[in-house]
Motif scaffolding. Structure first.
Motif, PDB file in Angstrom:
ATOM      1  N   ALA A 156       0.912  -1.179  -0.124  1.00 48.03           N
ATOM      2  CA  ALA A 156       0.042  -0.132   0.026  1.00 48.03           C
ATOM      3  C   ALA A 156       0.777   1.345   0.118  1.00 48.03           C
ATOM      4  CB  ALA A 156      -0.747  -0.115   1.309  1.00 48.03           C
ATOM      5  N   SER A 157       1.977   1.085   0.802  1.00 42.53           N
ATOM      6  CA  SER A 157       2.815   2.360   0.855  1.00 42.53           C
ATOM      7  C   SER A 157       3.431   2.654  -0.545  1.00 42.53           C
ATOM      8  CB  SER A 157       3.803   1.959   1.808  1.00 42.53           C
ATOM      9  OG  SER A 157       4.869   3.195   1.966  1.00 42.53           O
ATOM     10  N   GLU A 158       3.951   1.746  -1.245  1.00 38.55           N
ATOM     11  CA  GLU A 158       4.591   1.865  -2.412  1.00 38.55           C
ATOM     12  C   GLU A 158       3.396   2.490  -3.701  1.00 38.55           C
ATOM     13  OE1 GLU A 158       7.390  -0.483  -4.405  1.00 38.55           O
ATOM     14  OE2 GLU A 158       8.476  -1.203  -2.334  1.00 38.55           O
ATOM     15  N   LEU A 159       2.427   1.812  -3.690  1.00 39.27           N
ATOM     16  CA  LEU A 159       1.377   2.014  -4.528  1.00 39.27           C
ATOM     17  C   LEU A 159       0.625   3.539  -4.250  1.00 39.27           C
ATOM     18  CD1 LEU A 159      -0.561  -1.184  -5.286  1.00 39.27           C
ATOM     19  CD2 LEU A 159       1.504  -0.372  -6.418  1.00 39.27           C
ATOM     20  N   SER A 160       0.638   3.659  -2.961  1.00 44.14           N
ATOM     21  CA  SER A 160       0.352   5.130  -2.577  1.00 44.14           C
ATOM     22  C   SER A 160       0.985   6.207  -3.099  1.00 44.14           C
ATOM     23  CB  SER A 160       0.170   5.228  -1.207  1.00 44.14           C
ATOM     24  OG  SER A 160      -0.439   6.508  -0.623  1.00 44.14           O
ATOM     25  N   GLU A 161       2.263   6.096  -2.954  1.00 42.95           N
ATOM     26  CA  GLU A 161       3.241   6.762  -3.547  1.00 42.95           C
ATOM     27  C   GLU A 161       3.220   7.195  -5.084  1.00 42.95           C
ATOM     28  OE1 GLU A 161       7.384   5.686  -2.700  1.00 42.95           O
ATOM     29  OE2 GLU A 161       6.867   5.959  -0.487  1.00 42.95           O
ATOM     30  N   MET A 162       2.370   6.327  -5.910  1.00 48.67           N
ATOM     31  CA  MET A 162       2.490   6.240  -7.333  1.00 48.67           C
ATOM     32  C   MET A 162       1.005   6.714  -7.403  1.00 48.67           C
ATOM     33  SD  MET A 162       4.119   2.698  -8.398  1.00 48.67           S
ATOM     34  CE  MET A 162       3.646   2.699 -10.078  1.00 48.67           C
ATOM     35  N   GLY A 163       0.202   6.993  -6.343  1.00 49.61           N
ATOM     36  CA  GLY A 163      -1.179   7.539  -6.543  1.00 49.61           C
ATOM     37  C   GLY A 163      -2.157   6.525  -6.750  1.00 49.61           C
ATOM     38  N   LEU A 164      -1.990   5.403  -6.638  1.00 50.21           N
ATOM     39  CA  LEU A 164      -2.744   4.084  -7.306  1.00 50.21           C
ATOM     40  C   LEU A 164      -3.862   3.745  -6.006  1.00 50.21           C
ATOM     41  CD1 LEU A 164      -0.388   2.175  -9.366  1.00 50.21           C
ATOM     42  CD2 LEU A 164      -2.021   3.531 -10.160  1.00 50.21           C
ATOM     43  N   ILE A 165      -3.366   3.558  -4.723  1.00 49.74           N
ATOM     44  CA  ILE A 165      -4.488   3.233  -3.892  1.00 49.74           C
ATOM     45  C   ILE A 165      -3.945   4.081  -2.281  1.00 49.74           C
ATOM     46  CG2 ILE A 165      -4.546   0.914  -4.658  1.00 49.74           C
ATOM     47  CD1 ILE A 165      -2.823  -0.018  -2.754  1.00 49.74           C
ATOM     48  N   ARG A 166      -4.867   3.789  -1.481  1.00 54.39           N
ATOM     49  CA  ARG A 166      -4.506   4.583  -0.105  1.00 54.39           C
ATOM     50  C   ARG A 166      -4.418   3.667   1.000  1.00 54.39           C
ATOM     51  NH1 ARG A 166     -10.484   7.250   0.082  1.00 54.39           N
ATOM     52  NH2 ARG A 166     -11.087   5.612  -0.404  1.00 54.39           N
ATOM     53  N   ASP A 167      -4.630   2.506   0.831  1.00 52.82           N
ATOM     54  CA  ASP A 167      -4.410   1.599   2.182  1.00 52.82           C
ATOM     55  C   ASP A 167      -4.396   0.289   1.884  1.00 52.82           C
ATOM     56  OD1 ASP A 167      -6.957   0.850   1.940  1.00 52.82           O
ATOM     57  OD2 ASP A 167      -7.577   2.448   2.995  1.00 52.82           O
ATOM     58  N   ALA A 168      -3.897  -0.530   2.765  1.00 52.92           N
ATOM     59  CA  ALA A 168      -3.677  -1.842   2.583  1.00 52.92           C
ATOM     60  C   ALA A 168      -5.112  -2.943   2.441  1.00 52.92           C
ATOM     61  CB  ALA A 168      -3.140  -2.613   3.885  1.00 52.92           C
ATOM     62  N   LYS A 169      -6.157  -2.198   2.981  1.00 49.50           N
ATOM     63  CA  LYS A 169      -7.583  -2.808   2.661  1.00 49.50           C
ATOM     64  C   LYS A 169      -7.610  -2.825   0.958  1.00 49.50           C
ATOM     65  CE  LYS A 169     -12.505  -2.743   3.921  1.00 49.50           C
ATOM     66  NZ  LYS A 169     -13.290  -1.998   4.640  1.00 49.50           N
ATOM     67  N   SER A 170      -7.484  -1.666   0.606  1.00 50.03           N
ATOM     68  CA  SER A 170      -7.549  -1.631  -1.014  1.00 50.03           C
ATOM     69  C   SER A 170      -6.597  -2.390  -1.577  1.00 50.03           C
ATOM     70  CB  SER A 170      -7.334   0.091  -1.573  1.00 50.03           C
ATOM     71  OG  SER A 170      -8.140   0.824  -0.650  1.00 50.03           O
ATOM     72  N   ALA A 171      -5.471  -2.514  -1.357  1.00 48.91           N
ATOM     73  CA  ALA A 171      -4.338  -3.452  -2.067  1.00 48.91           C
ATOM     74  C   ALA A 171      -4.964  -4.922  -1.877  1.00 48.91           C
ATOM     75  CB  ALA A 171      -2.966  -3.248  -1.044  1.00 48.91           C
ATOM     76  N   ARG A 172      -5.648  -5.349  -0.838  1.00 52.22           N
ATOM     77  CA  ARG A 172      -5.935  -6.723  -0.676  1.00 52.22           C
ATOM     78  C   ARG A 172      -7.470  -6.880  -1.503  1.00 52.22           C
ATOM     79  NH1 ARG A 172      -4.583  -6.200   4.854  1.00 52.22           N
ATOM     80  NH2 ARG A 172      -6.879  -5.316   5.291  1.00 52.22           N
ATOM     81  N   ARG A 173      -8.136  -6.020  -1.569  1.00 51.97           N
ATOM     82  CA  ARG A 173      -9.374  -5.938  -2.577  1.00 51.97           C
ATOM     83  C   ARG A 173      -8.953  -5.962  -3.875  1.00 51.97           C
ATOM     84  NH1 ARG A 173     -11.774  -1.853  -0.478  1.00 51.97           N
ATOM     85  NH2 ARG A 173     -11.026  -0.436  -1.791  1.00 51.97           N
ATOM     86  N   TRP A 174      -7.999  -5.182  -4.321  1.00 49.83           N
ATOM     87  CA  TRP A 174      -7.367  -5.269  -5.623  1.00 49.83           C
ATOM     88  C   TRP A 174      -6.951  -6.706  -6.070  1.00 49.83           C
ATOM     89  CZ3 TRP A 174      -4.031  -0.959  -7.858  1.00 49.83           C
ATOM     90  CH2 TRP A 174      -4.703   0.226  -8.212  1.00 49.83           C
ATOM     91  N   ARG A 175      -6.098  -7.401  -5.221  1.00 47.26           N
ATOM     92  CA  ARG A 175      -5.867  -8.630  -5.205  1.00 47.26           C
ATOM     93  C   ARG A 175      -6.885  -9.698  -5.411  1.00 47.26           C
ATOM     94  NH1 ARG A 175      -3.965 -12.440  -1.042  1.00 47.26           N
ATOM     95  NH2 ARG A 175      -5.775 -11.808  -0.076  1.00 47.26           N
ATOM     96  N   ASN A 176      -7.799  -9.703  -4.444  1.00 48.76           N
ATOM     97  CA  ASN A 176      -8.900 -10.483  -4.454  1.00 48.76           C
ATOM     98  C   ASN A 176      -9.688 -10.364  -6.015  1.00 48.76           C
ATOM     99  OD1 ASN A 176      -8.460 -11.220  -1.990  1.00 48.76           O
ATOM    100  ND2 ASN A 176     -10.012 -10.015  -1.197  1.00 48.76           N
ATOM    101  N   LYS A 177      -9.746  -9.051  -6.495  1.00 44.13           N
ATOM    102  CA  LYS A 177     -10.482  -9.065  -7.751  1.00 44.13           C
ATOM    103  C   LYS A 177      -9.838  -9.691  -8.791  1.00 44.13           C
ATOM    104  CE  LYS A 177     -12.158  -5.335 -10.959  1.00 44.13           C
ATOM    105  NZ  LYS A 177     -13.253  -6.409 -11.468  1.00 44.13           N
ATOM    106  N   ILE A 178      -8.460  -9.327  -9.138  1.00 43.02           N
ATOM    107  CA  ILE A 178      -7.756  -9.799 -10.009  1.00 43.02           C
ATOM    108  C   ILE A 178      -7.569 -11.257 -10.120  1.00 43.02           C
ATOM    109  CG2 ILE A 178      -5.194  -9.227  -9.480  1.00 43.02           C
ATOM    110  CD1 ILE A 178      -4.652  -8.310 -12.042  1.00 43.02           C
ATOM    111  N   VAL A 179      -7.155 -11.921  -8.945  1.00 46.16           N
ATOM    112  CA  VAL A 179      -6.973 -13.316  -8.801  1.00 46.16           C
ATOM    113  C   VAL A 179      -8.301 -14.006  -9.241  1.00 46.16           C
ATOM    114  CG1 VAL A 179      -6.325 -15.300  -7.256  1.00 46.16           C
ATOM    115  CG2 VAL A 179      -5.027 -13.246  -7.128  1.00 46.16           C
ATOM    116  N   ASN A 180      -9.419 -13.586  -8.834  1.00 46.19           N
ATOM    117  CA  ASN A 180     -10.530 -14.404  -9.044  1.00 46.19           C
ATOM    118  C   ASN A 180     -10.747 -14.297 -10.805  1.00 46.19           C
ATOM    119  OD1 ASN A 180     -11.870 -15.288  -6.804  1.00 46.19           O
ATOM    120  ND2 ASN A 180     -12.200 -13.354  -5.986  1.00 46.19           N
ATOM    121  N   ASP A 181     -10.705 -13.123 -11.294  1.00 43.67           N
ATOM    122  CA  ASP A 181     -10.780 -12.709 -12.845  1.00 43.67           C
ATOM    123  C   ASP A 181      -9.989 -13.695 -13.358  1.00 43.67           C
ATOM    124  OD1 ASP A 181     -12.819 -10.993 -12.162  1.00 43.67           O
ATOM    125  OD2 ASP A 181     -11.639  -9.201 -12.771  1.00 43.67           O
TER     126      ASP A 181
END
Length: 204
Positions: A156-181
């Motif tokens: 979350a920290s690295e992706l936040s610096e890139m302006g992509l996500i805000r927190d760890a919860k968002s990172a896990r949600r991204w993981r769940n979505k793309i792995v399921n797809d």
């Protein structure tokens, strides 16, 4: 130079043993009845994707066979073949053929997974796949060997610096979505049904 070659050979041997378990698990998933956790199956393949990639990169190294012997004039007897005598070269040739067949099967497995990976690599959520499963940083650079696995907070920290996500919860949600797809693309309709059930529960 010879020393480096020996290292590579030992590394390949270790990879062959580990990847054999992964591809065997995938074959079981394809043929098993009942309930299969396709999300976990996809995760297993992603965790081992880089190892599979390394393994199939060198067919010659994969198929090379080493036969330990006390004498170069060794002769092998095969009772199952009616007592037929086989020379060292004949035994090596048979072993190499079997290894070549195994390589083709492993390569086919990797190609199936790789097609799915390539399909999703341009999606924003793929950053999480790189970091969590592939041992890469947020920009896709391979991290040093032995580097500790990213935590969700690190991601979350690295992706936040890139302006992509805000927190760890968002990172896990991204993981769940793309792995399921990805699981749906690889395993088809059964995985789609499972993903649909999972998302319905998340919405309730």
């Amino acid at each position: 130079m010879q020393r480096k070659k020996e290292f590579i050979t030992e590394e390949i041997k270790e990879l062959i043993n580990e990847v054999a378990r992964v591809t065997a698990s995938m074959a079981y998933i394809e043929n098993a009845g009942g309930q299969i956790n396709y999300f976990r199956a996809m995760e297993s393949l992603l965790y081992n994707y880089k190892k599979l990639e390394t393994l199939v990169a060198d067919e010659e190294e994969y198929t090379k066979v080493e036969l330990k012997e006390r004498s170069k004039s060794i002769v092998v007897f095969s009772p199952s073949a009616g007592g037929e005598r086989k020379t060292r070269d004949e035994v090596l040739e048979e072993m190499e053929k079997q290894r070549a067949i195994l390589y083709q099967r492993t390569k086919a497995r990797f190609d199936e997974v790789d097609r799915v990976v390539q399909l999703f690599k341009d999606r924003k959520e793929f950053h999480v796949i790189r970091m969590y499963y592939f041992g890469e940083d947020a920009k896709g650079n391979q991290r040093e060997a032995g580097a500790p696995q990213y935590t969700w907070e690190d991601i979350a920290s690295e992706l936040s610096e890139m302006g992509l996500i805000r927190d760890a919860k968002s990172a896990r949600r991204w993981r769940n979505k793309i792995v399921n797809d990805m699981a749906v693309c690889l395993f088809g309709k059964p995985a789609a049904v499972g993903v649909g059930t999972y998302r319905k529960k998340q919405e309730e």
